[in-house]
Design an enzyme around this catalytic site. Structure first.
Site, PDB file in Angstrom:
ATOM      1  N   LYS A   1      -6.014  22.959 143.433  1.00 55.11           N
ATOM      2  CA  LYS A   1      -7.442  22.741 143.184  1.00 55.11           C
ATOM      3  C   LYS A   1      -7.665  21.970 141.886  1.00 55.11           C
ATOM      4  O   LYS A   1      -8.359  20.954 141.883  1.00 55.11           O
ATOM      5  CB  LYS A   1      -8.187  24.084 143.118  1.00 55.11           C
ATOM      6  CG  LYS A   1      -7.687  25.152 144.039  1.00 55.11           C
ATOM      7  CD  LYS A   1      -8.109  24.989 145.470  1.00 55.11           C
ATOM      8  CE  LYS A   1      -7.366  25.988 146.330  1.00 55.11           C
ATOM      9  NZ  LYS A   1      -7.869  26.156 147.659  1.00 55.11           N
TER      10      LYS A   1
ATOM     11  N   TRP B   1      -8.207  37.292 149.196  1.00 56.87           N
ATOM     12  CA  TRP B   1      -7.933  36.098 150.010  1.00 56.87           C
ATOM     13  C   TRP B   1      -7.216  36.544 151.302  1.00 56.87           C
ATOM     14  O   TRP B   1      -6.258  37.314 151.238  1.00 56.87           O
ATOM     15  CB  TRP B   1      -7.041  35.144 149.204  1.00 56.87           C
ATOM     16  CG  TRP B   1      -6.665  33.868 149.899  1.00 56.87           C
ATOM     17  CD1 TRP B   1      -7.487  33.041 150.589  1.00 56.87           C
ATOM     18  CD2 TRP B   1      -5.362  33.263 149.939  1.00 56.87           C
ATOM     19  NE1 TRP B   1      -6.786  31.961 151.057  1.00 56.87           N
ATOM     20  CE2 TRP B   1      -5.478  32.072 150.664  1.00 56.87           C
ATOM     21  CE3 TRP B   1      -4.112  33.622 149.418  1.00 56.87           C
ATOM     22  CZ2 TRP B   1      -4.394  31.227 150.904  1.00 56.87           C
ATOM     23  CZ3 TRP B   1      -3.034  32.778 149.650  1.00 56.87           C
ATOM     24  CH2 TRP B   1      -3.180  31.601 150.381  1.00 56.87           C
TER      25      TRP B   1
ATOM     26  N   ASP C   1      -2.820  36.281 140.385  1.00 60.17           N
ATOM     27  CA  ASP C   1      -2.914  35.064 141.192  1.00 60.17           C
ATOM     28  C   ASP C   1      -3.924  34.144 140.504  1.00 60.17           C
ATOM     29  O   ASP C   1      -5.100  34.495 140.365  1.00 60.17           O
ATOM     30  CB  ASP C   1      -3.378  35.435 142.616  1.00 60.17           C
ATOM     31  CG  ASP C   1      -3.344  34.232 143.550  1.00 60.17           C
ATOM     32  OD1 ASP C   1      -3.038  33.110 143.086  1.00 60.17           O
ATOM     33  OD2 ASP C   1      -3.633  34.413 144.754  1.00 60.17           O
TER      34      ASP C   1
HETATM   35  C1  LMR Z   1      -9.073  28.934 150.762  1.00 60.14           C
HETATM   36  O1  LMR Z   1      -9.108  30.139 150.494  1.00 60.14           O
HETATM   37  O2  LMR Z   1      -9.916  28.386 151.474  1.00 60.14           O
HETATM   38  C2  LMR Z   1      -7.991  28.084 150.165  1.00 60.14           C
HETATM   39  O3  LMR Z   1      -7.228  28.830 149.283  1.00 60.14           O
HETATM   40  C3  LMR Z   1      -7.193  27.365 151.198  1.00 60.14           C
HETATM   41  C4  LMR Z   1      -6.292  28.270 151.989  1.00 60.14           C
HETATM   42  O4  LMR Z   1      -5.108  27.977 152.061  1.00 60.14           O
HETATM   43  O5  LMR Z   1      -6.753  29.266 152.549  1.00 60.14           O
END
Ligand code: LMR
Length: 396
Positions: free
Chosen positions: A246, A130, A211
């Site tokens: 979510k 992420w 996570d």
């Molecule tokens: C995403 O990856 O789109 C979500 O987890 C929202 C974010 O805060 O990035």
């Protein structure tokens, strides 16, 4: 004073929502930020959440400070949801959970906590991970390393390379793993692969940080917790960051949790005191509203059953979107194999096109996805999948 500052680009994920909202094309499609949308393209409030809010409105008796740990009922319920009622870490009193402002708040607490364990500690991320992991852990002064994860060419998991790299990690290091619904690739570890990773964590002695932002969005609440529960069974120390954004649809309420597991009840209590000290300096206390909703749902048999149903509906819609897109692409004459999308899990998959093609989809067709070609599968709907597949077929 501020004159020396340089403007920074918008966040690669959140910035997309701003562009999408400004786009006047009636056919526009939002596959950007990871937010669940129903068939009509709306992110509505869950009925179980609405009922819990009504209950809270009628029964809340004070707005006094909640304290650094947040609501103990929420913390207990979340711990049971994640680990199950009878996990050994609960029976041995080796687990402590605090409420946090969203999953990101939990991650930042974890990052600062790690810094307290070892200044400038090294943390290993999957490649890719992420986008915000980097920002959060760098802000806490940690050193970032990467282990191989997604095989972009074969659209699968590069498991041998992952395992071999994790064998070289130092016992002083931390390793971030995604519990389920890997963001951004949608590529998850199988139970057998989790068993191997847990064994390596035990043998090498590194500390896992898991996570878990999507429990219930992959195969189900229990199934998605398999790796977390196994890891907690196997290692002495572990950190877990979870989110209710979510699975409860509580995005803007900012509610998540940070859990620490130590080798004994006493060391876990010490770890908790450090977590609370970190939180006090960062934001003092977590918000209460989201936690109250979640604890109301989880402690009421009726609301809990209703939430299970709503969660299953979200999960099933996302899973069926995956197959529908793959079939539509074939129908539009696309010969490239996109079947991997149907086999991946959770909200995201990489389409596997170039950044230029991603830009072309945005500029010419008003289809928004992250530059890496990460798509939020929940943004697909019966009303837009034909246009989406046709547009992809054209740019290919
Ligand atoms: C995403 O990856 O789109 C979500 O987890 C929202 C974010 O805060 O990035």
């Amino acid at each position: 004073m501020f004159a020396s500052l340089k403007a920074l680009p918008a966040d690669p994920i959140l910035g997309l929502s701003i562009k999408y909202r400004a786009d006047t094309n009636p056919n526009k499609i939002d596959l950007g930020v990871g937010v669940y949308k129903n068939e009509a393209g709306d992110t509505t409030v869950l009925t179980s959440v609405k009922k819990a809010e009504k209950f809270r409105l009628e029964n809340e008796i004070t707005k006094t400070y909640i304290g650094g740990t947040g609501s103990s009922a929420f913390n207990e319920e979340m711990t049971k949801l994640i680990f199950g009622q009878h996990h050994k870490v609960l029976l041995e009193n080796r687990v402590q959970t605090v409420s946090t402002p969203g999953g990101t708040g939990a991650l930042r607490i974890a990052a600062d906590f790690i810094g307290r364990c070892k200044k400038g500690a090294k943390i290993w991320f999957s490649n890719p991970t992420w986008a915000n992991h980097n920002a959060v852990f760098t802000a806490a002064g940690l050193t970032i390393e990467e282990y191989p994860y997604y095989d972009y060419e074969n659209k699968t998991l590069d498991f041998d390379a992952m395992l071999n790299t994790l064998k070289t990690v130092s016992a002083d290091d931390f390793v971030l793993l995604h519990a389920c619904c890997h963001n951004p690739s949608g590529m998850d570890l199988s139970p057998e692969q989790w068993q191997q990773i847990a064994q390596v964590a035990k043998d090498v002695g590194f500390t896992p940080l898991i996570d878990m932002a999507y429990q219930g969005f992959g195969d189900g609440l229990e199934e998605d917790a398999y790796g977390v529960r196994l890891m907690a069974d196997t290692v002495n120390n572990m950190i877990l960051c979870s989110s209710c954004s979510k699975n409860f649809g509580l995005y803007r309420e900012r509610i998540g949790a940070c859990t620490v597991i130590g080798e004994s009840a006493a060391t876990t209590d010490v770890a908790l005191s450090v977590v609370l000290n970190v939180a006090r300096a960062l934001y003092s206390m977590p918000p209460a509203h989201g936690a109250a909703i979640v604890e109301t749902i989880l402690t009421s048999h009726e609301l809990r059953q209703e939430w299970y149903g709503e969660l299953a509906e979200m999960r099933n819609r996302i899973n069926s979107n995956r197959t529908v897109l793959v079939d539509k692409l074939i129908e539009k004459g696309v010969t490239r194999d996109f079947s991997f999308i149907a086999n991946q899990k959770g909200m995201f998959s990489f389409l596997g096109i170039t950044p230029e093609q991603v830009q072309q989809l945005q500029d010419e067709y008003s289809i928004y996805m992250v530059g890496s070609s990460r798509m939020s599968i929940a943004g697909i709907a019966p009303s837009n999948v034909d246009y989406l597949a046709k547009s992809i077929a054209t740019i290919l």
